[in-house]
Scaffold this active site. Structure first.
Site, mmCIF file in Angstrom:
data_model
loop_
_atom_site.group_PDB
_atom_site.id
_atom_site.type_symbol
_atom_site.label_atom_id
_atom_site.label_comp_id
_atom_site.label_asym_id
_atom_site.label_seq_id
_atom_site.Cartn_x
_atom_site.Cartn_y
_atom_site.Cartn_z
ATOM 1 N N HIS A 64 68.901 105.128 102.254
ATOM 2 C CA HIS A 64 68.856 104.484 103.580
ATOM 3 C C HIS A 64 70.298 104.418 104.085
ATOM 4 O O HIS A 64 71.109 103.698 103.504
ATOM 5 C CB HIS A 64 68.307 103.061 103.483
ATOM 6 C CG HIS A 64 66.943 102.959 102.868
ATOM 7 N ND1 HIS A 64 65.794 102.857 103.607
ATOM 8 C CD2 HIS A 64 66.549 102.924 101.579
ATOM 9 C CE1 HIS A 64 64.737 102.768 102.797
ATOM 10 N NE2 HIS A 64 65.175 102.807 101.561
ATOM 11 N N ASN A 96 63.619 103.946 108.304
ATOM 12 C CA ASN A 96 63.640 102.551 108.781
ATOM 13 C C ASN A 96 65.007 102.166 109.340
ATOM 14 O O ASN A 96 65.617 101.182 108.942
ATOM 15 C CB ASN A 96 63.199 101.575 107.675
ATOM 16 C CG ASN A 96 64.035 101.672 106.416
ATOM 17 O OD1 ASN A 96 64.617 102.703 106.118
ATOM 18 N ND2 ASN A 96 64.094 100.588 105.668
ATOM 19 N N HIS A 235 59.851 104.911 93.999
ATOM 20 C CA HIS A 235 60.299 103.792 93.147
ATOM 21 C C HIS A 235 59.166 103.047 92.450
ATOM 22 O O HIS A 235 58.886 101.889 92.745
ATOM 23 C CB HIS A 235 61.199 102.820 93.915
ATOM 24 C CG HIS A 235 60.814 102.506 95.330
ATOM 25 N ND1 HIS A 235 59.521 102.316 95.729
ATOM 26 C CD2 HIS A 235 61.575 102.333 96.435
ATOM 27 C CE1 HIS A 235 59.506 102.051 97.021
ATOM 28 N NE2 HIS A 235 60.736 102.063 97.474
ATOM 29 N N ASP A 306 67.247 105.144 96.051
ATOM 30 C CA ASP A 306 66.866 104.091 96.999
ATOM 31 C C ASP A 306 68.107 103.328 97.463
ATOM 32 O O ASP A 306 68.079 102.100 97.575
ATOM 33 C CB ASP A 306 65.827 103.140 96.400
ATOM 34 C CG ASP A 306 65.208 102.230 97.458
ATOM 35 O OD1 ASP A 306 65.405 102.491 98.663
ATOM 36 O OD2 ASP A 306 64.540 101.251 97.087
ATOM 37 N N HIS A 310 73.183 96.505 102.089
ATOM 38 C CA HIS A 310 73.288 95.318 102.946
ATOM 39 C C HIS A 310 74.655 94.711 102.638
ATOM 40 O O HIS A 310 75.156 94.871 101.517
ATOM 41 C CB HIS A 310 72.194 94.306 102.609
ATOM 42 C CG HIS A 310 70.799 94.838 102.779
ATOM 43 N ND1 HIS A 310 70.203 94.984 104.008
ATOM 44 C CD2 HIS A 310 69.886 95.259 101.867
ATOM 45 C CE1 HIS A 310 68.989 95.479 103.845
ATOM 46 N NE2 HIS A 310 68.771 95.655 102.565
#
Ligand code: DOR
Length: 449
Positions: A64, A96, A235, A306, A310
């Protein structure tokens, strides 16, 4: 006079389809031109790989990178820079973002943004939603798209296919193998009561429990069989899903992450707090051991990081408002090399899980093995190097890793992409020259939406 080859990698031990051999590898026009005892004078550039093992370029099929919309966490430049520093030659990025990648315009926007800024080759997932379910069969075949991603349970962002009817509609439209985040949304909603009023992050695997994953994966396999489609379960985290997936090789492939192979509850939550929070969660050691067994027995098909960055500040929000996910694209290979040295997997398994497996699952054109005609993508590793995962080495904008300070045996020493040396001895070289990955199932240029 122009030379025959652009690059020759000499003196390394090369992982070829015939096995590990002492050989030189020549690259011309971005593709592998020859393998064997070769004349280095015929190449413009000579890379001395003595003492190194030359592996097929590592492909991370789940990251991501947050662009567009959430670039304070990561962007395509920083994420791909982290990839290349960690020995990764190509990445598949998740939908996303904000806006979500749910149509041709959003996909093209990502491809345009990646041009001249991506350090490695790349492709983007198309997100499934109730609105685009019928168009997915067209959208997934656009150039630069690696396939469709379905979220069966809510995670970061708003993409969701919560019910069987929408799942059926989406899968009917899809022809390629479809990647799925498998957690049962109704059960997630029901059990959220456990933590709604504030809980402890150690309860994360209790909220998103084993049954949440198992129920979803059973639904997915049933519907995939019913409509005759192939799925890729991302995952996987539970011991209970492993036999289900082993019995479903006709329709399903399986991904595991280095996090789930390395960390275990409850210790990870005691040591790392919400930094260890991800979806689906890190669970107790018995699940970790079952995932290793799935690797040993060949049930697991691929390892994806994955990578879900953040910021530390965001992570400090009280649970359950703390966001789920941890960075990982840069540490995927070092962790696997360390596990290899600890005897958890063989070099053959490592290569299959990081390159050949990705090629098989996603029908990548020209990547995934060191063979003549394939792209000149190589990850050169020193299997015996001893290093530590240092803060200053990390490239992710998020600026942290749950594995900081971890000593590692085995290290990526160079990343070569289509014959271009992008990283050597921890230094980035040249500029960001990544290109879209090609797939066998892509529509011819100009066709489609
Ligand atoms: O922990 C996660 N974080 N799991 C996901 O499925 C999404 C990801 C993210 O994008 O943050």
């Amino acid at each position: 006079m122009a030379k025959d080859w652009d690059l020759i990698i000499t003196g390394g031990r090369v992982f070829t389809p015939s096995g590990l051999v002492e050989a030189d590898v020549a690259v011309a026009g971005g593709r592998i031109a020859d393998i064997g005892k070769l004349d280095a004078a015929k190449a413009d550039e000579v890379f001395d790989a003595k003492g190194l093992t030359v592996l097929p370029g590592v492909i991370d099929t789940q990251v991501h990178f947050r662009e567009p919309g959430l670039e304070h966490k990561e962007d395509l430049e920083s994420g791909t820079r982290a990839a290349v520093m960690g020995g990764v030659t190509a990445i598949f990025e998740m939908p996303n973002t904000s806006p979500a990648t749910i149509d041709a315009a959003a996909l093209n926007e990502k491809l345009t943004r990646a041009e001249g800024r991506a350090w490695c080759d790349h492709a983007f997932f198309m997100g499934a939603s109730a609105e685009n379910a019928e168009n997915l069969g067209e959208l997934e075949r656009l150039p630069g798209c690696c396939g469709v991603k379905i979220f069966m349970g809510s995670s970061t962002g708003s993409l969701l296919v919560p019910d069987d009817d929408t799942l059926r509609r989406a899968l009917r439209s899809i022809r390629r193998r479809c990647s799925v985040h498998s957690e049962d949304e109704p059960r997630l909603k029901e059990r959220f009561e456990l933590v709604r009023e504030g809980g402890k992050v150690a309860q994360h695997p209790e909220w998103r429990d084993v049954e949440t994953a198992v129920r979803s994966t059973k639904r997915l396999l049933r519907i995939a069989r019913e409509v005759g489609r192939r799925v890729h379960v991302l995952h996987v985290t539970t011991a209970e899903e492993v036999p289900l997936l082993a019995a479903a090789k006709d329709v399903a492939t399986m991904e595991v992450t280095p996090q789930h192979l390395t960390l275990a509850a409850p210790y990870c939550y005691e040591e790392l707090g919400s930094l260890a929070q991800m979806n689906p969660p890190i669970r107790e050691a018995r699940h970790r051991e079952a995932l290793w067994e799935a690797i040993r027995l060949g049930i697991a098909d691929v390892v994806g990081s994955d990578h879900a960055p953040h910021t530390l500040q965001e992570k400090q929000a009280p649970y359950p408002r703390s966001p789920s996910g941890m960075p990982g694209v840069q540490t995927l290979l070092p962790l696997l090399l360390d596990h290899l040295n600890a005897g958890k997997l063989t070099l053959e398994r490592l290569v299959d899980l990081t390159s050949a497996g990705a090629q098989r699952i996603f029908n990548i054109a020209g990547k995934g093995r060191i063979a003549v005609g394939y792209d000149g993508d190589f990850t050169l590793v020193d299997l015996r190097a001893k290093k530590t995962i240092e803060h200053d080495w990390l490239q992710s904008k998020s600026g942290w890793s749950p594995f900081e300070g971890k000593p590692i045996t085995g290290w990526p020493m160079a990343t070569i992409i289509r014959g271009h040396v992008a990283m050597r001895d921890g230094e980035l070289l040249g500029g960001p020259t990544g290109r879209p990955v090609r797939f066998m199932e892509t529509l011819p240029q100009g066709a489609g939406a």
